[in-house]
Design a protein around this motif. Sequence first.
Motif, short mmCIF file in Angstrom:
data_model
loop_
_atom_site.label_atom_id
_atom_site.label_comp_id
_atom_site.label_asym_id
_atom_site.label_seq_id
_atom_site.Cartn_x
_atom_site.Cartn_y
_atom_site.Cartn_z
N UNK A 120 0.82 -1.20 0.00
CA UNK A 120 0.00 0.00 0.00
C UNK A 120 0.85 1.25 0.00
N UNK A 121 0.19 2.37 0.24
CA UNK A 121 0.83 3.68 0.27
C UNK A 121 0.68 4.28 1.67
N UNK A 122 1.68 5.07 2.04
CA UNK A 122 1.62 5.71 3.35
C UNK A 122 2.32 7.05 3.29
N UNK A 123 1.94 7.92 4.20
CA UNK A 123 2.56 9.24 4.35
C UNK A 123 2.50 9.63 5.82
N UNK A 124 3.46 10.46 6.22
CA UNK A 124 3.55 10.87 7.61
C UNK A 124 2.87 12.20 7.85
N UNK A 137 -1.39 9.55 6.31
CA UNK A 137 -2.18 8.91 5.25
C UNK A 137 -1.78 7.45 5.18
N UNK A 138 -2.79 6.58 4.97
CA UNK A 138 -2.51 5.16 4.83
C UNK A 138 -3.55 4.53 3.93
N UNK A 139 -3.09 3.78 2.98
CA UNK A 139 -3.98 2.99 2.11
C UNK A 139 -3.30 1.64 1.96
N UNK A 186 -6.45 5.58 6.11
CA UNK A 186 -6.46 6.73 7.02
C UNK A 186 -6.26 7.97 6.17
N UNK A 187 -7.19 8.89 6.28
CA UNK A 187 -7.08 10.14 5.53
C UNK A 187 -7.87 11.21 6.27
#
Length: 960
Positions: A647-651, A655-657, A695-696
């Motif tokens: 998946x993709x994530x960011x701090x 963000x989480x997918x 998570x967004x």
Amino acid sequence: MDTPIQWWRSRGWGARILAILALLYVLYALTVFLILPGWARGEIEQRLSGLLGRDVTVEEVRLNPLTLSATAERFRIADPDTDFLARFDRLYVNTSFWASLFHWRPWVSGVDLAGLEVRLRRGENGTLNLDDIVTRLRESGEEDTADEPPPEDEASGPPAFTISHLRLSEGRVTLNDVSGSEPSSLTLPVAFSIEDLTTRGVGEEDNLYQMHVEGPDGGTLDWRGRFVFEPLTVEGRLQMDKVDVAAFTRLLEPHFPFQVPSGMLGLAADYRYGTGDGEGLTVDNGRFQLDRLRILRDGNEAPSFEVPTLKVDGVSLDLTKRRVSVPEVTLTEPAMRAVLTGEGLDLATLFLPSDPDRARETREKVREEADQSAERIREGEAWAVTLDRFKVENGSVVFRDQTLPEPVEVTLSEGALNLTDFRVEDSVRWQWEGSAVLAESGRLSHSGTGQLAPLKVSADLDLEELPLTTLSPWLANAVPLTIEQGRAGGELALTVAGDTPDITVTGRASVADADIRENGRETLSVARLAADGLSVKTADRRVTVDGLAGRGIDFRHLLDEQGRGLMTRLAGDDDGEDDGPAWRVMLGRVSVEESRLAHRDNTLTPDFDVTLEQWSGVMENFDTGSGRARLETSGRVNGQARLRAQGDLAVSPLYLDLTGQLDGYGMETLTPFTTRYLGFGVERGRLDVDTEVSIEDGQLDSTTKIAADKFYLGERVDSEQALDAPVKLGLSVLRDSSGMIRLPVTIAGDLNDPGFSAGGVVLRVIRNVLVKAATAPFSMLASLAGGGDDDLQYLPFRAGDDRPTGETRDKVARLADILKDRDNLTVILTGQAGDDDRRALGEAEVVDDLGGDWPGLDTALTGEDWRERILDTYEDRLDRDRDTLEGDSDADRAREAWRRMLEQAAAEVDDETLLELAGERARQARDRLIEEHGLAEDQVRLGDPRADGDVTGVGLGVDS
């Protein structure tokens, strides 16, 4: 014989003059020999005593009128502390009358001073025993200057005189110092000579001087050269050989916290000093050498410094041009030992005075001078200093940290340094290269350039095989971690610049075969971890790593009995606050392979253990500042169950997918959780999980499909937190005919809400599912199959009727479908009847009494005929007159009559009637399940009918 008078009269004037001269000479000789010495001795003692303020004595003064010489013996200046301040055995001065007459200036053929001894004493308050004399002389000189007007025409230069030979022999200077904690003393033998000292007509052989001083424990100082008075010029050579430094530094020992047990000093230089235009002090061919120097801090056994050999060659200095040049400095096999104590680093205070107040003053003075020097460099006013080469051969450093619970030493050996082109001009610049062995096995190579004002240092560092165990004591002192083994290496470029300063590190670094433990417990081991494209910038507070690759990582996490994880234990009482903005971390590609993760939870009984074997994964473009990273990882849980996540994530912002799959997890290891929360251990089971998490904007959305195959609980275990419900029955309800339990779990919430916990939500969902499966099994199953929450709590019938309705038949069909998938379940059909059935049966009886096709109450009340029937039937059934009914119209009275009849009819319906109705309803449902839907007879069982039921229909129970 003639009498003197007769002789005088018999001689002429020539004889008489000769006789007069002879008599005068005799009188002169007698006066000089016999009278003047005593007078001179008295004058010397009186005048010097008055001038110096001390008792001055001269035992003997002799004058020779024939040779025009003077001798003074046993001269002495008294001192109350040292017996005498100065004394000499003999002073001999021989003048040359004819040379003085010929050259028309005073001419002394020789001055010899023998046995001069000076005793200097520094008292407890730091003053010298001659300070009072210096004060008296200065005050006397100031008074004389004030009384005498300046001469109108003063000739330039010193008065004319010549001394053919000036010599001091058998001299000695003694210094006693009682200002420190212990008295110390130093005695120096002194001798010197000056040949042809003259102030006029200087030739090559004039004004030659020579001094020879012997040290107290060997060593010599030779000082020779020549000088000219007009203009004043001094040139020559100063040379010291084999001077014992230890003897001289004994005077410092009471004032400084160190000793110099050994050391040999040698130096030499040619010098010239002139007062003419453009002249000053110059030094050439300077040489300096220290041998076997040892500096020992008080109370230490090992020396702080050892210098076998320090050589400085070719030094030149020009005071007028403010220039110093040093071609080469060589330091051979130096050894330094630094000790860190609770009071700081010992080397930082080694050369400061022992007295705290003086030490503080010295530090402030040094700091001020350093600031002034830096300012002069910035303004281009500093001395021009050139050092072509500074070379260190085979140096070593030992650092001992005594602030740790157990003192630790770290060594640097085989140190080599070659510093070249050191320049102090408008700035300070240099370059260097070197190498060393760190902690006996690590090798460090370094090179670079540097400058001060402004500061900029650039260095290339090459580190190999540095043992990480060297860092273990400091790590263990900060956190409960130790490094049992490991090696580090790297190729780094370091830049330090600016006043702050700003530090930049780039390059690559690696760690291999590392083993880190927490309180002796294996925590982290790394076969290899390498960082390429590393960049750390303190100015931007940024860390960048193009590639971070790990192999053979084994991380073992422990949740202890207090529920603390590793990071909580390491943080301790730290409040976690950090100064300044957060650092930005950017990782281009992070990869891990052939690794392992393990987790143990000691809050559970028994302990819960889970591992992720064969762990590998890749993460790309991770950035704590912005952007989204891509993650893919996989492994084997407990060595068997396959785990995948991608998946993709960011701090920032969070963000989480992420999607994840777990296949084939052995559920026996979940016993610690099931015993605590369900009250049973796990007998067997296989778990599959398929999840999607997003998570967004602070919102969590998660959908998880749980599939537990052949999941069975074992023996009961007492637990205060266990669920108070028939858990095994609930699981049996959820388990289909193949032994599979399928459970969807959906979680949503606001992560910004302090009361929201994803873990808590999951536990509540599972708890509710199990409770509902046990208490409303078919409703639960229908819900899992896609129906409403209350879809199959019971089979509905019309009140007072035992015939299935269309709704009843639909729900029977759905129940049959569920039971076909779960042949392990037996449905229990419990017919139920209640108050609604009583009213319905009573109403049916009243309608029968009315006769005809009953249209319903509201319609019947609109027709006169039906109103009359209702009122007539009321009178017949209740045996009461219609006139007793309340109401303003026939319709109102008919409605009241209907109500009373229903109450009476319902009350007459007995429990037997209701039980028969309830039983028939259950039988109808059973027959349809078996005959119409083909369920086995043993899968359907009738329960005891109820006349006080909670529902109007058939209740659904289950047995496994």
